[in-house]
Scaffold this motif. Structure first.
Motif, PDB file in Angstrom:
ATOM      1  N   GLN A  25      49.818  27.779  33.335  1.00 50.01           N
ATOM      2  CA  GLN A  25      49.198  28.565  32.402  1.00 50.01           C
ATOM      3  C   GLN A  25      48.241  29.012  33.976  1.00 50.01           C
ATOM      4  O   GLN A  25      49.019  29.060  35.328  1.00 50.01           O
ATOM      5  CB  GLN A  25      48.248  27.983  31.824  1.00 50.01           C
ATOM      6  N   GLN A  26      47.651  30.491  32.993  1.00 57.62           N
ATOM      7  CA  GLN A  26      47.657  31.491  34.364  1.00 57.62           C
ATOM      8  C   GLN A  26      46.636  30.303  35.442  1.00 57.62           C
ATOM      9  O   GLN A  26      46.197  31.131  36.106  1.00 57.62           O
ATOM     10  CB  GLN A  26      46.714  32.460  33.571  1.00 57.62           C
ATOM     11  N   THR A  27      45.115  29.531  35.023  1.00 61.75           N
ATOM     12  CA  THR A  27      44.603  29.397  35.505  1.00 61.75           C
ATOM     13  C   THR A  27      45.352  28.504  36.893  1.00 61.75           C
ATOM     14  O   THR A  27      44.465  28.112  37.187  1.00 61.75           O
ATOM     15  CB  THR A  27      43.917  28.108  34.755  1.00 61.75           C
ATOM     16  N   GLU A  28      46.808  28.209  36.719  1.00 56.13           N
ATOM     17  CA  GLU A  28      47.446  27.034  37.977  1.00 56.13           C
ATOM     18  C   GLU A  28      47.735  28.075  38.938  1.00 56.13           C
ATOM     19  O   GLU A  28      47.847  27.560  39.566  1.00 56.13           O
ATOM     20  CB  GLU A  28      48.079  26.617  36.773  1.00 56.13           C
ATOM     21  N   ASN A  29      48.468  29.349  38.412  1.00 54.12           N
ATOM     22  CA  ASN A  29      49.087  29.991  39.114  1.00 54.12           C
ATOM     23  C   ASN A  29      48.098  30.857  39.672  1.00 54.12           C
ATOM     24  O   ASN A  29      47.950  32.029  39.183  1.00 54.12           O
ATOM     25  CB  ASN A  29      49.665  30.930  38.414  1.00 54.12           C
ATOM     26  N   GLY A  30      47.074  30.385  40.644  1.00 57.08           N
ATOM     27  CA  GLY A  30      46.512  31.677  41.200  1.00 57.08           C
ATOM     28  C   GLY A  30      46.157  31.792  42.897  1.00 57.08           C
ATOM     29  O   GLY A  30      47.046  31.269  43.348  1.00 57.08           O
ATOM     30  N   GLN A  31      45.503  32.546  42.868  1.00 55.98           N
ATOM     31  CA  GLN A  31      45.248  32.943  44.550  1.00 55.98           C
ATOM     32  C   GLN A  31      43.691  34.045  44.588  1.00 55.98           C
ATOM     33  O   GLN A  31      43.607  34.628  43.713  1.00 55.98           O
ATOM     34  CB  GLN A  31      46.032  34.665  44.538  1.00 55.98           C
ATOM     35  N   TYR A  32      43.160  32.868  45.196  1.00 58.30           N
ATOM     36  CA  TYR A  32      41.741  32.882  45.495  1.00 58.30           C
ATOM     37  C   TYR A  32      41.644  33.184  46.643  1.00 58.30           C
ATOM     38  O   TYR A  32      42.020  32.277  47.247  1.00 58.30           O
ATOM     39  CB  TYR A  32      41.151  31.487  44.657  1.00 58.30           C
ATOM     40  N   ARG A  33      40.743  34.421  46.832  1.00 58.11           N
ATOM     41  CA  ARG A  33      40.565  35.182  48.203  1.00 58.11           C
ATOM     42  C   ARG A  33      39.363  34.988  48.799  1.00 58.11           C
ATOM     43  O   ARG A  33      38.743  36.396  47.546  1.00 58.11           O
ATOM     44  CB  ARG A  33      41.905  36.398  48.095  1.00 58.11           C
TER      45      ARG A  33
ATOM     46  N   ARG B   7      38.344  40.201  39.805  1.00 65.35           N
ATOM     47  CA  ARG B   7      39.438  39.016  39.479  1.00 65.35           C
ATOM     48  C   ARG B   7      39.736  40.006  37.836  1.00 65.35           C
ATOM     49  O   ARG B   7      39.334  40.156  37.083  1.00 65.35           O
ATOM     50  CB  ARG B   7      37.804  38.046  38.229  1.00 65.35           C
ATOM     51  N   LEU B   8      41.056  39.259  38.493  1.00 69.75           N
ATOM     52  CA  LEU B   8      42.315  39.374  37.172  1.00 69.75           C
ATOM     53  C   LEU B   8      43.098  38.373  36.903  1.00 69.75           C
ATOM     54  O   LEU B   8      43.787  37.825  37.427  1.00 69.75           O
ATOM     55  CB  LEU B   8      43.016  40.950  37.786  1.00 69.75           C
ATOM     56  N   GLU B   9      42.908  39.107  35.069  1.00 64.13           N
ATOM     57  CA  GLU B   9      43.601  37.356  34.516  1.00 64.13           C
ATOM     58  C   GLU B   9      44.785  38.222  33.544  1.00 64.13           C
ATOM     59  O   GLU B   9      43.889  38.421  32.651  1.00 64.13           O
ATOM     60  CB  GLU B   9      42.243  36.582  33.535  1.00 64.13           C
ATOM     61  N   MET B  10      45.479  37.565  33.708  1.00 69.63           N
ATOM     62  CA  MET B  10      46.617  37.953  32.828  1.00 69.63           C
ATOM     63  C   MET B  10      47.938  36.414  32.099  1.00 69.63           C
ATOM     64  O   MET B  10      48.272  35.543  33.009  1.00 69.63           O
ATOM     65  CB  MET B  10      47.955  38.783  33.671  1.00 69.63           C
ATOM     66  N   PRO B  11      47.715  35.996  31.258  1.00 69.44           N
ATOM     67  CA  PRO B  11      48.837  35.238  30.654  1.00 69.44           C
ATOM     68  C   PRO B  11      49.907  35.320  29.913  1.00 69.44           C
ATOM     69  O   PRO B  11      50.066  37.015  30.144  1.00 69.44           O
ATOM     70  CB  PRO B  11      48.071  34.666  28.942  1.00 69.44           C
TER      71      PRO B  11
ATOM     72  N   TRP C 263      55.951  39.267  29.440  1.00 75.84           N
ATOM     73  CA  TRP C 263      55.095  39.308  30.616  1.00 75.84           C
ATOM     74  C   TRP C 263      55.776  37.478  30.873  1.00 75.84           C
ATOM     75  O   TRP C 263      54.773  36.964  29.866  1.00 75.84           O
ATOM     76  CB  TRP C 263      53.532  39.286  30.812  1.00 75.84           C
ATOM     77  N   THR C 264      56.260  37.157  32.513  1.00 75.50           N
ATOM     78  CA  THR C 264      56.699  36.010  31.893  1.00 75.50           C
ATOM     79  C   THR C 264      55.338  35.100  32.431  1.00 75.50           C
ATOM     80  O   THR C 264      55.954  33.688  32.484  1.00 75.50           O
ATOM     81  CB  THR C 264      58.217  35.393  32.747  1.00 75.50           C
ATOM     82  N   VAL C 265      54.956  34.934  33.514  1.00 77.87           N
ATOM     83  CA  VAL C 265      54.213  35.344  34.468  1.00 77.87           C
ATOM     84  C   VAL C 265      53.052  34.833  34.872  1.00 77.87           C
ATOM     85  O   VAL C 265      52.795  35.849  34.842  1.00 77.87           O
ATOM     86  CB  VAL C 265      54.585  34.899  35.599  1.00 77.87           C
ATOM     87  N   GLY C 266      52.202  34.030  33.931  1.00 80.06           N
ATOM     88  CA  GLY C 266      50.745  34.345  33.675  1.00 80.06           C
ATOM     89  C   GLY C 266      50.292  33.796  35.142  1.00 80.06           C
ATOM     90  O   GLY C 266      50.762  33.069  36.063  1.00 80.06           O
ATOM     91  N   PHE C 267      49.166  34.401  35.452  1.00 84.33           N
ATOM     92  CA  PHE C 267      48.069  34.119  37.282  1.00 84.33           C
ATOM     93  C   PHE C 267      46.998  34.384  36.438  1.00 84.33           C
ATOM     94  O   PHE C 267      45.975  34.967  36.135  1.00 84.33           O
ATOM     95  CB  PHE C 267      48.912  34.761  38.083  1.00 84.33           C
ATOM     96  N   THR C 268      46.089  33.839  37.476  1.00 80.71           N
ATOM     97  CA  THR C 268      44.526  34.379  38.332  1.00 80.71           C
ATOM     98  C   THR C 268      44.601  34.812  39.342  1.00 80.71           C
ATOM     99  O   THR C 268      44.739  33.702  40.944  1.00 80.71           O
ATOM    100  CB  THR C 268      43.659  33.215  37.443  1.00 80.71           C
ATOM    101  N   ASP C 269      43.920  35.675  39.742  1.00 87.08           N
ATOM    102  CA  ASP C 269      43.916  36.297  41.019  1.00 87.08           C
ATOM    103  C   ASP C 269      41.964  36.455  41.014  1.00 87.08           C
ATOM    104  O   ASP C 269      41.351  37.361  40.538  1.00 87.08           O
ATOM    105  CB  ASP C 269      44.282  38.286  41.885  1.00 87.08           C
ATOM    106  N   ALA C 270      41.589  36.237  42.044  1.00 88.37           N
ATOM    107  CA  ALA C 270      39.770  36.421  42.510  1.00 88.37           C
ATOM    108  C   ALA C 270      40.032  36.672  44.096  1.00 88.37           C
ATOM    109  O   ALA C 270      40.242  35.709  44.762  1.00 88.37           O
ATOM    110  CB  ALA C 270      39.242  35.088  41.874  1.00 88.37           C
TER     111      ALA C 270
END
Length: 630
Positions: A417-425, A594-598, A542-549
């Motif tokens: 899920q989007q919360t598991e595929n993260g990029q926290y910078r 912060r960008l979140e896309m499911p 859209w095949t891969v959810g993610f979160t960038d912060a």
């Protein structure tokens, strides 16, 4: 009548020129096309349950350089197949024949992959190189196969820039075997006939203009008119089976590999030694998986039936290597000794997922499934570094065929899920009076966003790894002074890696007169702007959810004072959410984003809104802060 025959013999080239001259192609088919298939005749004849022949006759006009790939023909074959009557011709724009393939023009080479130790895959290759566009090529060949597990997929308009004048597909099969097929994307109903116990199925498409490419779409929805075929009964070098259902297909693969998971007594004793006094099944799996990674390595072995049949587990013990089937089977054998049940599973890795309601052996990889009391653990047995239970982008979120003693079972591999595929910078930037910057960057990647970085650290080091990282940076001019990668411990089966960078960024801020202009998001800018489409036909996928912060702290030179900050931005849409703001804190400004896309699947009508969402993100990411020199 004799006069007519005489004229036919006297002027064959003029008649041919009339048929295949470029001018004879309808103008609307040539418009913006790179190539036009003038005539494509593909037939697949099943001679017996264990023998089939595919015949191909293709005439393609190449209109420009982008169409050059259609001037090449490649025919793959192996120990269970052979190529017959491979011929080719080249014609100029007027349809005049100017060259024929000679035997010396046809390369017959191994298609041995870099990662394969043994395989018998070969390919016959031929192409026509011609400088004067447009020109036309014609290819004919037959491929005789003694493995009838794979029936063809007919996708005549496989690329958007390819137009079709006339393409036909014929399947001839004994009535006792029958044919399973799937018609897609308005291909038109089959024309079926039967005579003397032989069934003939025919499809045809004509005058297909080029298609407008639609991004973010399912493959099968975007491939144009198509027919998928599959066998009921098949034979692979004396190994007979049925593909009429997933259960029967999985049973075939189970039977093909039965009793190959037996270990010699010394190996069994070693398994028990590795497990020790451990009673928890999960810990047994983890210990043996770690042992597998430390004691074996992956090689690809593709020889005849060996492309689907594992080498015995005892051979892996002896050699210390194996392909995906062999290593999965070996792990299964060790778990059996330890009292843990597991099943090998076929999957389409890094490829198109199978159609769940159309059983067919469209798999290219094997993994291991371990059902436990509280959870199901999946193992990628070819990796010496992967964490147990993690499938990632390679085999995650796909359907896999479990091969059990009771037959095949189609199940879904883990999805993330989007919360598991993260990029926290977190970034610290020190600007000087000329706008250059000394930057410290700390980034934590998790889930699918960690995959490429983990793979890079496993396969590269030193300057090679440094160059790889530099190529991924989006900054215009910088020096990478120092970098460190640290692999973290998985949290709830989600792996992670932390990256630490030290950078010198030239012209991080732009100087103009007594003002300094600073793009507040220069490290993670959104650059994806889907093209505008006038009439989208397919769902937006859209095949891969993610979160960038991101949190970026800019230290401003003492001689400059703040004049303007970007306005805060907040976007809440059906495609995701985006927030960004910049605030002044003492002698610094702090930018947070912060960008979140499911994962999502939306109707075609939603596409303009999706494009607008992407444009607004890109616009916000270009925001600037302005400073004035005192």
């Amino acid at each position: 009548m004799k006069r007519v025959l005489f004229l036919l013999l006297l002027f064959p080239l003029s008649l041919f020129a009339q048929t295949y001259s470029v001018e004879s192609i309808p103008a609307d088919l040539r418009n913006e096309a790179s190539a036009v298939i003038r005539l494509q005749e593909e037939s697949f004849e099943v001679l017996a349950v264990g023998e089939a022949v595919k015949r191909i006759h293709t005439v393609v006009t190449i209109l420009n350089e982008k169409g050059d790939k259609y001037a090449t023909e490649e025919v793959y074959y192996d120990k269970l197949s052979r190529v017959k009557n491979f011929e080719g011709k080249l014609y100029d724009a007027n349809g005049k024949e100017i060259k024929r393939l000679r035997k010396s023009d046809i390369l017959d080479v191994s298609s041995h992959s870099d990662y394969s130790l043994f395989d018998d895959n070969k390919v016959k290759q031929a192409d026509f190189k011609y400088a004067n566009y447009p020109f036309t090529v014609e290819f004919d060949y037959e491929l005789v196969s003694y493995n009838t597990l794979f029936y063809p997929y007919w996708i005549p308009q496989r690329d958007e820039e390819l137009a079709i004048e006339n393409s036909a597909f014929t399947v001839i099969v004994p009535a006792t075997l029958g044919l399973r097929f799937r018609e897609m994307n308005g291909v038109g109903a089959v024309q079926k006939s039967e005579k003397d116990g032989i069934q003939t199925y025919q499809w045809q498409v004509k005058n297909l203009k080029i298609r407008e490419e639609e991004p973010y779409v399912d493959f099968y929805a975007s491939c144009g008119p198509a027919v998928l075929t599959a066998p009921n009964q098949f034979d692979m070098k004396g190994n007979k089976g049925s593909a009429a259902s997933w259960k029967e297909l999985g049973q075939f693969f189970y039977d093909l590999n039965v009793n190959r998971d037996e270990l010699p007594e010394p190996a069994k004793a070693n398994v028990l030694k590795v497990v020790g006094t451990e009673t928890d099944p999960l810990r047994k799996v983890e210990k043996l998986y770690q042992y597998l990674q430390q004691s074996t390595r992956y090689v690809s072995i593709q020889l005849g039936v060996g492309g689907w049949q594992s080498i015995p587990a005892a051979t892996v013990v002896e050699k210390g290597y194996g392909d995906c089937k062999a290593l999965s089977n070996y792990m299964k054998a060790m778990l059996k000794v330890a009292g843990v049940t597991s099943y090998t599973a076929l999957v389409s890795a890094s490829s198109i997922d199978v159609l769940t309601d159309f059983p067919s052996a469209r798999f290219n990889h094997e993994i291991l499934c371990v059902p436990l009391a509280k959870d199901t653990l999946w193992l990628e047995c070819t990796s010496q570094h992967a964490d147990p239970g993690y499938m990632g982008s390679f085999t995650g979120n796909r359907h896999a065929l479990l091969n059990t003693p009771q037959g095949g079972v189609l199940v879904k591999t883990p999805s993330y899920q989007q919360t598991e595929n993260g990029q926290y910078r977190t970034i610290e930037v020190f600007l000087d009076k000329e706008g250059n910057a000394a930057t410290k960057m700390l980034t934590h990647y998790s889930g699918i966003q960690h995959d490429d970085y983990r793979s890079a650290t496993e396969s590269m080091a030193g300057e090679t790894l440094k160059r790889w990282k530099i190529q991924r940076m989006r900054l215009a001019s910088f020096d990478l002074n120092d970098f460190v990668f640290e692999v973290g411990k998985p949290v709830k089966r989600i792996p992670s890696i932390t990256e630490k960078l030290s950078l010198t960024v030239r012209k991080s801020a732009t100087m103009s007169g007594n003002r300094m202009f600073l793009s507040v998001n220069q490290y993670t800018p959104w650059t994806l702007i889907p093209k505008t489409l006038s009439n989208r036909q397919h769902e937006v996928v859209w095949t891969v959810g993610f979160t960038d912060a991101d949190t970026v702290t800019y230290h401003i030179p003492e001689s400059y004072t703040l004049e303007a900050l970007p306005e805060p931005v907040k976007l809440e849409t059906e495609f995701g959410t985006y927030t960004a703001q910049t605030v002044k804190k003492g002698e610094t400004i702090v930018y947070t984003r912060r960008l979140e896309m499911p994962r999502f699947r939306k109707p075609a009508s939603a596409y303009p809104k999706f494009v607008d969402f992407c444009k607004k993100i890109a616009r916000a990411d270009r925001s600037q802060a302005v400073f004035v020199k005192q």
